[in-house]
Design a protein around this motif. Structure first.
Motif: not given
Ligand code: GUN
Ligand code: ZN
Length: 440
Positions: A382-386, A394-397, A423-431
């Motif tokens: 899960i990647l967090d664009p904010a 940048r992404t909201s603009r 890594d700050r953009a990685v909200r969660a990792t799933h296996i």
């Protein structure tokens, strides 16, 4: 059944060098990923999948992106304490920093602790699969396999082979590492999600005899491939040419010993010629593009366009610890720069392809991982664009300029993640559908 709701993005093929062939990827705002028993069941619009699976457990990730887990096709588990070692090019860097640290992996307690740290970092950076170099020690390879098995990861790894021109403490014994390799293959090759890969460090530190038994073993054991380094640095290329004067090229050293073929992957490949690229393509051998490492060691500029035009499969590698970042997002930012310096470019579509499906293809794992086709193993991020103020603005603009249309802003959002994310953009990792990491 679990339904993950968010903006779904994955690649189906190489989007190519240009702005991106839209049949090569799917970007689904308000999308959903249906997962059961660790595998992808379906992906599509959330409205469709919530109606189809009304009883599924829902996980709403809002506007975050749901993307396949990153596949790092070249990384050194034993270089966790080498990363960011100042001021040397490849051969000096190996002598001054890398070999002394790798020697510490003779100690099983050190190997176990460093390996656990290493896998924690992969999870926190959204890397769900990797092709890993440990050290020459059987115990260090054992630690990687055991830890990967415990975490249920799809990992490729093999004991490093070195039997000359390296410190005594890192040198294979009289059997040139064969018995330890065979024990590790018996224990781990094809066990759970693990695959053994023959791992001569590079032609300089292997005798022809070591390369020869590896080539022979590759022919005997089904699914056994090879990883190594090739043509990374000018001094290294010259050295290998001296050691193997009969070979046409550095790559040819490996081919002469039967070490090219499907699933085989060589890191760097900066100083290759057209004949080498043709041999890679013809044998189904892949390259690991490690742009941040190549910048850090001052190795040179990898020519992605030439490799792809020649039909070579190319994955992305962090090459930690020569590479200064575990994050394949940061590695893509380097890739963009390396290609810009050659008048090439890297679209966000192709960038994410390199970090996911291309890596799976390079390792011969595209039947299992790399995108969200039904039946694939549900490793996703899960990647967090904010994630940071800079990314958020940048992404909201970008979205504002697209009139709120997320799909119309997709390229800009992905590119911002590629250039500004880590890594700050990685909200969660799933296996296999289970959360193994959540951002604090
Ligand atoms: N060539 C041989 N060993 C290594 C290594 O550990 N890192 C890199 N980048 N290149 C190598
Ligand atoms: Zn490497």
């Amino acid at each position: 059944m679990d339904l993950h709701l968010g903006t779904l993005f994955h690649c189906l093929a190489d989007p190519g060098p240009g702005p991106g062939n839209p049949t090569a990827w799917e970007f689904i705002p308000q999308g959903a990923l249906a997962v059961e028993a660790g595998r992808v069941v379906a992906r599509g619009p959330a409205t469709v999948l919530t109606a189809r699976y009304p009883d599924a457990r829902r996980h709403d990730w809002g506007d975050d992106l749901i993307v396949p887990g990153f596949v790092d096709t070249h990384i050194h588990a034993a270089q966790v304490d080498v990363i960011a070692s100042y001021g040397a090019q490849l051969l000096d860097w190996l002598e001054r920093y890398t070999f002394p640290e790798e020697a510490c992996f003779a100690d099983p307690a050190h190997a176990a602790a460093a390996t656990a740290f290493f896998f924690d970092q992969l999870a926190a950076h959204g890397t769900t699969s990797a092709c890993i170099f440990p050290t020459v020690h059987e115990g260090a390879a054992e630690a990687v396999f055991a830890e990967a098995a415990r975490r249920r990861l799809r990992i490729v790894c093999g004991k490093v082979g070195m039997d000359r021109l390296c410190p005594e403490a890192l040198r294979d014994g009289p059997d040139r590492g064969r018995a330890a390799t065979e024990r590790l293959i018996a224990r781990w090759h094809g066990h759970d999600r693990l695959r053994y890969i023959l791992t001569p460090r590079f032609a300089a530190t292997s005798t022809p005899e070591q390369l020869a038994w590896m080539g022979q073993l590759r022919r005997e054991v089904p699914g056994l491939a090879v990883q190594s380094h090739v043509a990374e640095n000018r001094a290294e290329v010259a050295w290998v040419q001296e050691l193997y004067p009969e070979a046409r090229s550095y790559l040819d050293v490996y081919e002469r010993h039967g070490l090219l073929g499907p699933g085989c992957i060589y890191a760097h490949g900066i100083y290759l010629d057209d004949a080498d690229r043709a041999r890679l393509a013809a044998t189904g051998t892949a390259l690991a593009f490690c742009p941040s490492s190549n910048e850090f060691l001052g190795s040179g500029l990898f020519d992605l366009t030439r490799a792809r035009e020649a039909g070579v499969t190319v994955g992305l590698g962090s090459d930690v610890g020569a590479g200064p970042a575990y994050s394949l997002l940061r590695t893509l930012a380097s890739a963009y720069g390396v290609l810009q310096l050659q008048g090439q470019s890297l679209s966000p579509w192709r960038g994410f392809y390199l970090a996911t499906l291309a890596g799976a293809q390079a390792l011969g794992l595209e039947g299992q991982i790399g995108n969200f086709l039904p039946g694939k193993e549900a490793d996703f991020v899960i990647l967090d664009p904010a994630a940071t103020p800079v990314l958020a603005r940048r992404t909201s603009r970008a979205r504002e300029r697209a009139g709120g249309d997320l799909a119309a802003a997709a390229g800009e959002i992905l590119f911002a993640l590629m250039l500004l994310g880590d890594d700050r953009a990685v909200r969660a990792t799933h296996i296999l559908g289970e959360t193994i990491y959540r951002r604090p």
